[in-house]
Design a protein around this motif. Sequence first.
Motif, mmCIF file in Angstrom:
data_model
loop_
_atom_site.group_PDB
_atom_site.id
_atom_site.type_symbol
_atom_site.label_atom_id
_atom_site.label_comp_id
_atom_site.label_asym_id
_atom_site.label_seq_id
_atom_site.Cartn_x
_atom_site.Cartn_y
_atom_site.Cartn_z
ATOM 1 N N ILE A 14 -0.717 29.089 18.854
ATOM 2 C CA ILE A 14 -0.829 29.221 17.205
ATOM 3 C C ILE A 14 0.961 28.864 16.893
ATOM 4 C CG2 ILE A 14 -1.239 30.848 15.429
ATOM 5 C CD1 ILE A 14 -3.676 31.431 16.670
ATOM 6 N N GLY A 15 1.631 29.710 17.607
ATOM 7 C CA GLY A 15 3.071 29.734 17.216
ATOM 8 C C GLY A 15 3.560 28.524 17.051
ATOM 9 N N ARG A 16 3.060 27.457 18.184
ATOM 10 C CA ARG A 16 3.542 25.937 18.084
ATOM 11 C C ARG A 16 3.037 25.277 16.810
ATOM 12 N NH1 ARG A 16 2.982 26.783 23.528
ATOM 13 N NH2 ARG A 16 0.932 26.107 23.380
ATOM 14 N N ARG A 17 1.896 25.723 16.493
ATOM 15 C CA ARG A 17 1.085 24.867 15.532
ATOM 16 C C ARG A 17 1.505 25.326 13.878
ATOM 17 N NH1 ARG A 17 -5.058 23.984 16.678
ATOM 18 N NH2 ARG A 17 -5.003 24.102 18.660
ATOM 19 N N ILE A 18 1.629 26.575 13.815
ATOM 20 C CA ILE A 18 1.931 27.145 12.410
ATOM 21 C C ILE A 18 3.385 27.251 12.220
ATOM 22 C CG2 ILE A 18 1.214 29.219 11.108
ATOM 23 C CD1 ILE A 18 -1.311 27.481 11.593
ATOM 24 N N GLY A 19 3.706 26.845 10.951
ATOM 25 C CA GLY A 19 5.241 26.869 10.381
ATOM 26 C C GLY A 19 5.624 28.360 9.987
ATOM 27 N N ASP A 20 4.570 28.927 9.340
ATOM 28 C CA ASP A 20 4.871 30.033 8.799
ATOM 29 C C ASP A 20 5.075 31.495 9.546
ATOM 30 O OD1 ASP A 20 4.866 32.578 7.212
ATOM 31 O OD2 ASP A 20 3.429 31.762 5.721
ATOM 32 N N PRO A 21 6.171 31.859 9.936
ATOM 33 C CA PRO A 21 6.293 33.125 10.846
ATOM 34 C C PRO A 21 5.575 34.545 10.637
ATOM 35 C CG PRO A 21 8.433 32.779 9.726
ATOM 36 C CD PRO A 21 7.485 31.534 9.526
ATOM 37 N N ARG A 22 5.137 34.521 9.217
ATOM 38 C CA ARG A 22 4.584 35.662 8.774
ATOM 39 C C ARG A 22 3.201 35.528 9.150
ATOM 40 N NH1 ARG A 22 3.357 36.719 3.442
ATOM 41 N NH2 ARG A 22 3.324 38.899 3.904
ATOM 42 N N VAL A 23 2.450 34.048 9.177
ATOM 43 C CA VAL A 23 1.110 34.078 9.483
ATOM 44 C C VAL A 23 1.062 34.322 11.167
ATOM 45 C CG1 VAL A 23 -0.752 32.189 9.949
ATOM 46 C CG2 VAL A 23 0.534 32.294 7.842
ATOM 47 N N VAL A 24 2.017 33.670 11.907
ATOM 48 C CA VAL A 24 1.949 34.004 13.258
ATOM 49 C C VAL A 24 1.963 35.546 13.508
ATOM 50 C CG1 VAL A 24 3.232 33.497 15.479
ATOM 51 C CG2 VAL A 24 3.050 31.721 13.714
ATOM 52 N N ALA A 25 2.696 36.165 12.882
ATOM 53 C CA ALA A 25 2.969 37.764 13.257
ATOM 54 C C ALA A 25 1.614 38.229 12.889
ATOM 55 C CB ALA A 25 4.064 38.169 12.293
ATOM 56 N N ALA A 26 0.911 37.780 11.746
ATOM 57 C CA ALA A 26 -0.202 38.576 11.360
ATOM 58 C C ALA A 26 -1.372 38.360 12.545
ATOM 59 C CB ALA A 26 -0.748 37.800 10.101
#
Length: 220
Positions: A14-26
Amino acid sequence: MDSDPAAQLLLDEIGRRIGDPRVVAAMEEVPRPLFVPEPLRPDAWANKPLAIGEEQTISQPALVARMCELLELKGHETVLDVGTGSGYHAAVLSRLAARVISIERRPALSQRAGEALTAAGINNVVLVIGDGSCGYPLNAPFTAINVAAATPPGAEESLARQLADGGRMVLPTAAKVQRLVRLRRNGNRLIREELEEVAFVPLVAGQDAFSPAPLPSPGR
Ligand code: SAH
């Protein structure tokens, strides 16, 4: 984060695919196993939908992350979430916004979602039992609306009316080939983007026909 190695693998992807770090943290913060029926917990960190009872499913985690990213949340918003299901998507949204109002037409699912949210220590999700295809006029307009069930054009139109100026709505269409759609309100105009193909259960108008009947009045 969950110590299950599958959790690490999925969250890395998910970290590789998603650009928004807040979303990855959530996604890292919310324990998906709590939102999955006990027998399916060993599979909770697989990137796939799972049955949650009542013929419904908890969405694929990568898709939850993608839909959250499309909403461009900053943290101050009240988000309307249609189709609570397991409560997992609402839980992730709750880490990205100030408050989530999540509507589900099946009372049994809403109740279980409430238990999972409590177990996860999440207290900024308000659960409502009812028909979310009409949105939630009491708190409209919303800066962000998330719909997790395939939405026919009529429902898309009524939900879009509850979108604040500058607000975003993400939903799957109800066409034969479903697609993710992002709508953005710009004054009286709606900017509509059709994105990737997805598969969701249908948005069903009306409340669950099997809702428990009201209790008889006491003292007769
Ligand atoms: N977001 C959920 C998955 C949603 S599955 C999760 O994270 O687990 C879609 C859900 O939408 C189902 O639970 C279904 O009962 C609900 N639903 C379908 N039509 C609805 C309607 N009109 N109003 C509210 N909920 C609805």
